[in-house]
Motif scaffolding. Structure first.
Motif, PDB file in Angstrom:
ATOM      1  N   GLY A  43      39.731   6.952 -16.251  1.00 63.22           N
ATOM      2  CA  GLY A  43      40.947   7.928 -15.957  1.00 63.22           C
ATOM      3  C   GLY A  43      41.537   7.423 -14.385  1.00 63.22           C
ATOM      4  N   PRO A  44      40.970   6.942 -13.396  1.00 65.85           N
ATOM      5  CA  PRO A  44      41.438   6.837 -12.143  1.00 65.85           C
ATOM      6  C   PRO A  44      41.881   5.497 -12.064  1.00 65.85           C
ATOM      7  N   SER A  80      28.709   7.755 -17.520  1.00 69.83           N
ATOM      8  CA  SER A  80      29.644   6.683 -17.490  1.00 69.83           C
ATOM      9  C   SER A  80      28.895   5.689 -16.248  1.00 69.83           C
ATOM     10  N   PRO A  96      36.127   6.990 -20.745  1.00 68.49           N
ATOM     11  CA  PRO A  96      36.006   6.878 -19.254  1.00 68.49           C
ATOM     12  C   PRO A  96      37.265   6.092 -18.531  1.00 68.49           C
ATOM     13  N   PRO A 104      38.125   1.728 -12.045  1.00 69.86           N
ATOM     14  CA  PRO A 104      37.252   2.975 -11.404  1.00 69.86           C
ATOM     15  C   PRO A 104      35.845   2.271 -11.335  1.00 69.86           C
TER      16      PRO A 104
HETATM   17  O1  MOO Z   1      35.776   8.580 -16.664  1.00 70.86           O
HETATM   18 MO1  MOO Z   1      35.018   7.973 -15.060  1.00 70.86          MO
HETATM   19  O2  MOO Z   1      35.877   6.761 -15.619  1.00 70.86           O
HETATM   20  O3  MOO Z   1      33.698   9.241 -15.300  1.00 70.86           O
HETATM   21  O4  MOO Z   1      33.652   7.363 -15.488  1.00 70.86           O
END
Ligand code: MOO
Ligand SMILES: Nc1nc2c(c(=O)[nH]1)N[C@H]1C(S)=C(S)[C@@H](COP(=O)(O)OP(=O)(O)OC[C@H]3O[C@@H](n4cnc5c(N)ncnc54)[C@H](O)[C@@H]3O)O[C@H]1N2
Ligand SMILES: [Mg+2]
Length: 395
Positions: free
Chosen positions: A275-276, A362, A273, A292
């Motif tokens: 990504g952003p 996540s 998790p 995130p």
């Molecule tokens: O990859 Mo996000 O960071 O779904 O939880």
């Protein structure tokens, strides 16, 4: 997209080093040392008695009159000539003229003196720690960049450092964003979520010696976000935000940063998790981490990027991550680094094995309690087999 290590390098280059400050020894535990510590004097500072007993001179005698006593905290007494000894205590100076110590267990008290136990022959030099065997005056004992743990505090105290130069603690503000978020205490409606990320983040920091951070919340409103963060940028060196960095209509963090003149260094990393994730530098050098919002993402990104960056900025030399081996095969993600929560256990072969902890989503902070931290799996196809060495990051 940015790889994890590339993001790490970009953060490191942006962080720089924090200034130092002088703190009293009583307040130095857990802080990062920023000076060289040298031995004040030889250690031991004198020939030191190591057993409670008597101090005497090597001879063929077996019986010794007690001519006096040598206690710890006294200057060295003179051992008189003849078949005599001085009672001597552990930690005392070796009396002048003595060259061995006989422990009390090897002596019989007789006629106001002591007699050596039958068959016992003491060795010259025994039960004496000689001056300077531990270290010499001026020896380097601690270098800049170590965390002041229990031995380090003993070294500082024992060498006369009543205060010490340490890295300043950055002023850190933690913000959570989101209309759905409500405080920990008080009612919670079906469509609402209790704020948990900021407490997890604050805990990860305070467990590593950063004291307590300021925690705030802001609604999903661009103006309110700009207002709250502009104030935080004045009073803090580091902002750690959670939520509002993805692509939703109400994810205002990147736009708010632009309005505040915080320069984006990167947005998004090739990982899951997290990504952003967003990172930038404010007009006065403030560092802004946009984590995130999903709780597993927020905590993984905090531990993977924010904690090491803050520690390195303090000059800490020893990384907290280490390598473990996979206890079960783990699926790899094509083109994405995977952060996999794991539970650690010691194997019979002396390795630390990491067993994947079942975390369904996540958003699942509840199951994180079963994990000790997470391992980092590189991008790839198929599965990493049992026994693969992987880097571990502890909560
Ligand atoms: O990859 Mo996000 O960071 O779904 O939880
Ligand atoms: N179209 C796309 N949507 C999403 C993407 C994407 O790439 N394209 N990325 C997803 C990923 S991955 C993540 S992670 C999230 C990140 O979302 P945000 O950073 O914008 O966070 P929010 O939208 O504000 O909240 C997400 C989630 O987390 C909960 N949350 C937020 N703050 C807290 C807190 N302090 N305590 C507890 N829980 C919190 C929030 O209620 C939401 O459920 O975006 C995906 N979407
Ligand atoms: Mg969002």
């Amino acid at each position: 997209m940015l790889e994890t290590y590339e993001a790490e390098v970009m953060i490191r280059e942006a962080m720089g080093q924090v200034a130092t400050e002088r703190v009293a020894l009583e307040r130095a535990a857990g802080r990062v040392l920023r000076q060289t510590i040298r031995a004040e004097r030889d250690q031991p500072p004198y020939d030191r008695v190591t057993m409670d007993g008597v101090a005497l001179r090597a001879s063929l005698e077996r019986h010794f009159d007690i001519a006096g006593i040598q206690r710890a905290g006294m200057a060295a007494e003179q051992l008189p000539a003849g078949a005599v000894c001085l009672e001597a205590m552990t930690g005392a100076m070796l009396p002048i003229g003595a060259d061995m110590v006989v422990p009390i267990e090897r002596l019989r008290r007789r006629d106001g003196g002591v007699t050596l136990e039958d068959g016992y022959t003491p060795e010259p030099g025994q039960f004496i720690h000689r001056k300077g065997v531990d270290c010499r005056a001026g020896d380097t004992l601690l270098t800049s960049g170590v965390r002041l743990n229990a031995p380090a505090l003993a070294i500082l105290a024992g060498n006369g450092f009543a205060d010490v130069e340490v890295a300043q603690i950055q002023r850190i503000a933690i913000f959570s964003t989101g209309d759905e978020l409500v405080p920990v205490g008080g009612p919670v409606r079906e469509w609402q979520i209790r704020r948990s990320n900021e407490h997890a983040i604050a805990g990860a920091l305070s467990a590593r010696g950063f004291g307590s951070s300021d925690i705030s919340w802001v609604a999903d409103d661009l103006d309110a976000t700009v207002q709250a963060l502009s104030e935080a940028l004045v009073s803090h060196d580091v902002l750690i935000l959670s939520g509002g960095v993805s692509m939703g209509t109400y994810d205002h963090v990147p736009a708010a940063m632009q309005r505040l003149g915080v320069t984006k260094i990167f947005h998004r990393i090739a990982q899951r998790p997290g990504g952003p994730m967003w990172f930038g530098i404010g007009p006065k050098g403030q560092r802004v981490f946009g984590l995130p919002g999903n709780p597993v993402s927020a905590l993984c990104c905090c531990v993977r990027y924010v904690v090491p960056a803050l520690l390195e900025a303090q000059g800490l030399k020893r990384a907290e991550r280490f390598t473990v081996i996979l206890a079960a095969e783990a699926m790899l993600l094509p083109a994405l680094t995977r952060f996999l929560p794991v539970t650690l256990r010691q194997t019979g072969a002396g390795h630390i094995a990491a067993a994947p902890a079942p975390i369904p989503t996540s958003g699942d902070y509840n199951h994180l309690g079963t994990a000790d931290g997470f391992v980092e799996l590189p991008p790839g196809a198929g599965h990493a087999p049992v026994g693969t060495p992987v880097v571990f990051h502890g909560w």
